[in-house]
Design a protein around this motif. Structure first.
Motif, PDB file in Angstrom:
ATOM      1  N   GLY A  29       0.823  -1.207   0.000  1.00 57.04           N
ATOM      2  CA  GLY A  29       0.000   0.000   0.000  1.00 57.04           C
ATOM      3  C   GLY A  29       0.848   1.244   0.000  1.00 57.04           C
ATOM      4  O   GLY A  29       1.700   1.423   0.883  1.00 57.04           O
ATOM      5  N   ALA A  30       0.629   2.123  -0.991  1.00 58.22           N
ATOM      6  CA  ALA A  30       1.415   3.355  -1.123  1.00 58.22           C
ATOM      7  C   ALA A  30       0.561   4.577  -0.847  1.00 58.22           C
ATOM      8  O   ALA A  30       0.709   5.614  -1.501  1.00 58.22           O
ATOM      9  CB  ALA A  30       2.053   3.445  -2.511  1.00 58.22           C
ATOM     10  N   GLY A  31      -0.323   4.463   0.145  1.00 55.93           N
ATOM     11  CA  GLY A  31      -1.051   5.627   0.622  1.00 55.93           C
ATOM     12  C   GLY A  31      -0.288   6.308   1.738  1.00 55.93           C
ATOM     13  O   GLY A  31       0.911   6.066   1.934  1.00 55.93           O
ATOM     14  N   VAL A  32      -0.972   7.137   2.498  1.00 58.54           N
ATOM     15  CA  VAL A  32      -0.307   7.887   3.565  1.00 58.54           C
ATOM     16  C   VAL A  32       0.344   6.955   4.578  1.00 58.54           C
ATOM     17  O   VAL A  32       1.512   7.115   4.931  1.00 58.54           O
ATOM     18  CB  VAL A  32      -1.321   8.822   4.259  1.00 58.54           C
ATOM     19  N   GLY A  33      -0.399   5.957   5.072  1.00 59.40           N
ATOM     20  CA  GLY A  33       0.144   5.069   6.086  1.00 59.40           C
ATOM     21  C   GLY A  33       1.307   4.238   5.585  1.00 59.40           C
ATOM     22  O   GLY A  33       2.322   4.084   6.269  1.00 59.40           O
ATOM     23  N   GLY A  34       1.183   3.698   4.376  1.00 55.31           N
ATOM     24  CA  GLY A  34       2.238   2.860   3.840  1.00 55.31           C
ATOM     25  C   GLY A  34       3.515   3.623   3.565  1.00 55.31           C
ATOM     26  O   GLY A  34       4.617   3.175   3.916  1.00 55.31           O
ATOM     27  N   LEU A  35       3.405   4.804   2.940  1.00 59.57           N
ATOM     28  CA  LEU A  35       4.608   5.582   2.624  1.00 59.57           C
ATOM     29  C   LEU A  35       5.256   6.134   3.888  1.00 59.57           C
ATOM     30  O   LEU A  35       6.494   6.177   3.990  1.00 59.57           O
ATOM     31  CB  LEU A  35       4.249   6.710   1.659  1.00 59.57           C
ATOM     32  N   THR A  47      15.866  -1.894   4.645  1.00 56.87           N
ATOM     33  CA  THR A  47      15.594  -1.898   3.217  1.00 56.87           C
ATOM     34  C   THR A  47      14.110  -2.153   3.034  1.00 56.87           C
ATOM     35  O   THR A  47      13.556  -3.081   3.631  1.00 56.87           O
ATOM     36  CB  THR A  47      16.406  -2.999   2.505  1.00 56.87           C
ATOM     37  N   VAL A  48      13.462  -1.332   2.211  1.00 52.21           N
ATOM     38  CA  VAL A  48      12.007  -1.374   2.113  1.00 52.21           C
ATOM     39  C   VAL A  48      11.569  -1.496   0.659  1.00 52.21           C
ATOM     40  O   VAL A  48      12.104  -0.817  -0.221  1.00 52.21           O
ATOM     41  CB  VAL A  48      11.373  -0.104   2.725  1.00 52.21           C
ATOM     42  N   THR A  49      10.606  -2.357   0.421  1.00 51.67           N
ATOM     43  CA  THR A  49       9.913  -2.440  -0.862  1.00 51.67           C
ATOM     44  C   THR A  49       8.446  -2.141  -0.621  1.00 51.67           C
ATOM     45  O   THR A  49       7.839  -2.674   0.311  1.00 51.67           O
ATOM     46  CB  THR A  49      10.052  -3.838  -1.491  1.00 51.67           C
ATOM     47  N   VAL A  50       7.879  -1.279  -1.455  1.00 54.90           N
ATOM     48  CA  VAL A  50       6.469  -0.912  -1.344  1.00 54.90           C
ATOM     49  C   VAL A  50       5.741  -1.441  -2.578  1.00 54.90           C
ATOM     50  O   VAL A  50       6.145  -1.167  -3.715  1.00 54.90           O
ATOM     51  CB  VAL A  50       6.285   0.614  -1.243  1.00 54.90           C
ATOM     52  N   LEU A  51       4.672  -2.197  -2.349  1.00 58.69           N
ATOM     53  CA  LEU A  51       3.824  -2.673  -3.439  1.00 58.69           C
ATOM     54  C   LEU A  51       2.528  -1.864  -3.441  1.00 58.69           C
ATOM     55  O   LEU A  51       1.909  -1.662  -2.402  1.00 58.69           O
ATOM     56  CB  LEU A  51       3.472  -4.156  -3.258  1.00 58.69           C
ATOM     57  N   GLU A  52       2.111  -1.438  -4.607  1.00 60.02           N
ATOM     58  CA  GLU A  52       0.859  -0.695  -4.755  1.00 60.02           C
ATOM     59  C   GLU A  52       0.112  -1.258  -5.961  1.00 60.02           C
ATOM     60  O   GLU A  52       0.654  -1.295  -7.069  1.00 60.02           O
ATOM     61  CB  GLU A  52       1.142   0.792  -4.945  1.00 60.02           C
ATOM     62  N   ARG A  53      -1.122  -1.708  -5.729  1.00 62.61           N
ATOM     63  CA  ARG A  53      -1.879  -2.337  -6.813  1.00 62.61           C
ATOM     64  C   ARG A  53      -2.270  -1.329  -7.891  1.00 62.61           C
ATOM     65  O   ARG A  53      -2.446  -1.707  -9.056  1.00 62.61           O
ATOM     66  CB  ARG A  53      -3.117  -3.029  -6.259  1.00 62.61           C
ATOM     67  N   ILE A 143       9.354   1.541  -4.930  1.00 63.81           N
ATOM     68  CA  ILE A 143       7.892   1.583  -4.952  1.00 63.81           C
ATOM     69  C   ILE A 143       7.455   0.978  -6.272  1.00 63.81           C
ATOM     70  O   ILE A 143       7.749   1.509  -7.344  1.00 63.81           O
ATOM     71  CB  ILE A 143       7.358   3.014  -4.817  1.00 63.81           C
ATOM     72  N   ALA A 144       6.772  -0.163  -6.185  1.00 64.24           N
ATOM     73  CA  ALA A 144       6.336  -0.886  -7.377  1.00 64.24           C
ATOM     74  C   ALA A 144       4.847  -0.656  -7.574  1.00 64.24           C
ATOM     75  O   ALA A 144       4.017  -1.230  -6.858  1.00 64.24           O
ATOM     76  CB  ALA A 144       6.646  -2.370  -7.234  1.00 64.24           C
ATOM     77  N   TYR A 145       4.493   0.210  -8.528  1.00 67.04           N
ATOM     78  CA  TYR A 145       3.095   0.463  -8.839  1.00 67.04           C
ATOM     79  C   TYR A 145       2.583  -0.604  -9.807  1.00 67.04           C
ATOM     80  O   TYR A 145       3.340  -1.186 -10.582  1.00 67.04           O
ATOM     81  CB  TYR A 145       2.931   1.857  -9.447  1.00 67.04           C
ATOM     82  N   GLY A 146       1.288  -0.853  -9.751  1.00 63.96           N
ATOM     83  CA  GLY A 146       0.699  -1.885 -10.582  1.00 63.96           C
ATOM     84  C   GLY A 146       1.048  -3.287 -10.131  1.00 63.96           C
ATOM     85  O   GLY A 146       0.984  -4.231 -10.921  1.00 63.96           O
ATOM     86  N   CYS A 147       1.389  -3.447  -8.858  1.00 64.36           N
ATOM     87  CA  CYS A 147       1.800  -4.743  -8.311  1.00 64.36           C
ATOM     88  C   CYS A 147       0.934  -5.103  -7.102  1.00 64.36           C
ATOM     89  O   CYS A 147       1.263  -4.727  -5.969  1.00 64.36           O
ATOM     90  CB  CYS A 147       3.276  -4.726  -7.901  1.00 64.36           C
ATOM     91  N   PRO A 148      -0.166  -5.811  -7.307  1.00 67.29           N
ATOM     92  CA  PRO A 148      -0.988  -6.221  -6.168  1.00 67.29           C
ATOM     93  C   PRO A 148      -0.270  -7.242  -5.307  1.00 67.29           C
ATOM     94  O   PRO A 148       0.596  -7.981  -5.782  1.00 67.29           O
ATOM     95  CB  PRO A 148      -2.232  -6.808  -6.823  1.00 67.29           C
ATOM     96  N   TYR A 149      -0.634  -7.275  -4.050  1.00 68.88           N
ATOM     97  CA  TYR A 149      -0.054  -8.233  -3.112  1.00 68.88           C
ATOM     98  C   TYR A 149      -0.581  -9.631  -3.401  1.00 68.88           C
ATOM     99  O   TYR A 149      -1.785  -9.838  -3.556  1.00 68.88           O
ATOM    100  CB  TYR A 149      -0.409  -7.821  -1.683  1.00 68.88           C
ATOM    101  N   ASP A 150       0.332 -10.581  -3.483  1.00 70.23           N
ATOM    102  CA  ASP A 150      -0.013 -11.989  -3.703  1.00 70.23           C
ATOM    103  C   ASP A 150       0.337 -12.766  -2.447  1.00 70.23           C
ATOM    104  O   ASP A 150       1.513 -13.017  -2.179  1.00 70.23           O
ATOM    105  CB  ASP A 150       0.757 -12.535  -4.902  1.00 70.23           C
ATOM    106  N   PRO A 151      -0.660 -13.154  -1.653  1.00 70.29           N
ATOM    107  CA  PRO A 151      -0.348 -13.862  -0.408  1.00 70.29           C
ATOM    108  C   PRO A 151       0.330 -15.201  -0.627  1.00 70.29           C
ATOM    109  O   PRO A 151       0.978 -15.731   0.280  1.00 70.29           O
ATOM    110  CB  PRO A 151      -1.713 -14.046   0.269  1.00 70.29           C
ATOM    111  N   GLY A 152       0.225 -15.759  -1.835  1.00 67.13           N
ATOM    112  CA  GLY A 152       0.858 -17.043  -2.100  1.00 67.13           C
ATOM    113  C   GLY A 152       2.272 -16.942  -2.626  1.00 67.13           C
ATOM    114  O   GLY A 152       2.944 -17.965  -2.819  1.00 67.13           O
TER     115      GLY A 152
END
Length: 368
Positions: A29-35, A47-53, A143-152
């Protein structure tokens, strides 16, 4: 006493550790809380990776109200100066009846007196732009945009942070479906008028309300709820006989710029914002943990407080102490955030009472 300078200095000191050895985090999530979480963890040397769908940052929206406690959190994250560069103070706001009669003052003066600084209002796009800019300055975050979280998908990060909103995929995958979004009867509308009304606060009617705040020079932020209204024409009709400048605000702003969204909250409250068993440590922040109605205007504030508290706890305990860090975070934030969420829902019921005479009488007992 205003502690903004001290807080900014503390944030700068924390930023000096950004290059130190730390763990790795995946923030969804790349909203206020995630960023904001990503900034805090990066300052702790992680080291941080941010995924944003979504495919790009969402710069929609109008204004965020930033309480002094959230301002202090932004100071500690090193973002206080960016906030104050574009923010305006929120003062002199009233609760009114539809005919314009003042019932009471909003408690803004008391907040400022207690905190030593006023509540601030800042345009949402400005804050959304300032957060990734700070991550760029710190480096070490993708920050990876267009990348939804995949729990698997295979893991790998030391910490998973769910900051993906009320429909959180992280919460569903790691906390189950017991807590889920609940929709209210009313939808919320928000917009920006291209002039300053000079009349701020909220007007409460029968089953509906209308609010106005400053946001930037020459503009006014507004928000409203009306049961059953689905078009701009219906919204304008619902407030046509309310006091000036409410009809003028709606008449003089382009409906194409209005935003309508369902009023929802997370229910029931989560028993914990964190998990350590199963597939590794995970924490929820912001709407993923405690989505609330807009009535108290504290959604962004609670997300910022979550983010700063989580990053601080992780920095204090280090990568090897994540279970203790998550316990500390949950202990600091869960009850506080859930009290705010409950207060917001309660206020919504009070504001939208179908029999407002008793409500108005009670509000009239407050200082005006």
């Amino acid at each position: 006493m205003d502690t903004s300078a001290a807080g900014a200095e503390a944030g700068a000191d924390a930023g000096s550790d950004a290059g130190s050895d730390g763990g790795s985090a995946l923030v969804v999530g790349a909203g206020v809380g995630g960023l904001a979480t990503a900034i805090g963890l990066r300052r702790a040397g992680w080291t941080v990776t941010v995924l944003e769908r979504r495919a790009a940052p969402e710069r929609y929206g109008t204004a965020f109200g930033i309480h002094p406690t959230a301002q202090s959190a932004l100071d500690r994250l090193g973002l206080g100066a960016a906030l104050r560069e574009r923010a305006v103070p929120y003062r002199d706001a009233r609760i009114r009846r539809p005919d314009g009669r003042v019932l009471a003052a909003l408690p803004l003066e008391r907040i400022e007196r207690k905190a030593g600084r006023p509540e601030l209002l800042v345009s949402r796009p400005h804050l959304i732009d300032a957060l990734p800019a700070e991550l760029d300055r710190l480096g070490g975050t993708d920050i990876a945009y267009g990348c939804p979280y995949d729990p698997g998908a295979p893991g790998g990060a030391d910490l998973l942070v769910g900051a993906d909103g009320i429909n959180s995929a992280v919460r569903a995958a790691r906390f189950g479906a017991a807590s889920a979004p609940r929709e209210l009867a009313e939808a919320a509308w928000i917009g920006i008028a291209g002039f300053e009304t000079g009349v701020y606060g909220e007007t409460w009617g029968r089953g509906r309300f209308f609010g106005m705040t400053p946001v930037e020079p020459g503009r006014t932020n507004w928000y409203a709820t009306v049961p059953g209204a689905t078009t701009a024409r219906e919204l304008r009709a619902a407030f046509a006989d309310w006091h000036d400048p409410i009809p003028r605000v709606l008449a003089d702003t382009d409906p194409q710029t209005w935003i309508r969204y369902p009023m929802r909250h997370l229910h029931p409250a989560l028993p914990s914002f964190t998990r350590t068993a199963g597939h590794g440590p995970v924490a929820l922040v912001g709407d993923a943990a405690h989505a609330m109605t807009l009535n108290l205007g504290q959604g962004a504030c609670t997300a910022l407080l979550d983010a700063e508290a989580l990053a601080r706890a992780v920095a204090a305990h280090g990568p090897g102490g994540l279970p203790a860090a998550l316990r500390a975070y949950d202990g600091e934030r869960r009850r506080s955030a859930q009290r705010v969420a409950l207060g917001s829902r309660t206020l919504h019921r009070f504001m939208t009472a179908r029999r407002p005479a008793l409500r108005d009488a009670l509000v009239g007992l407050l200082p005006s």
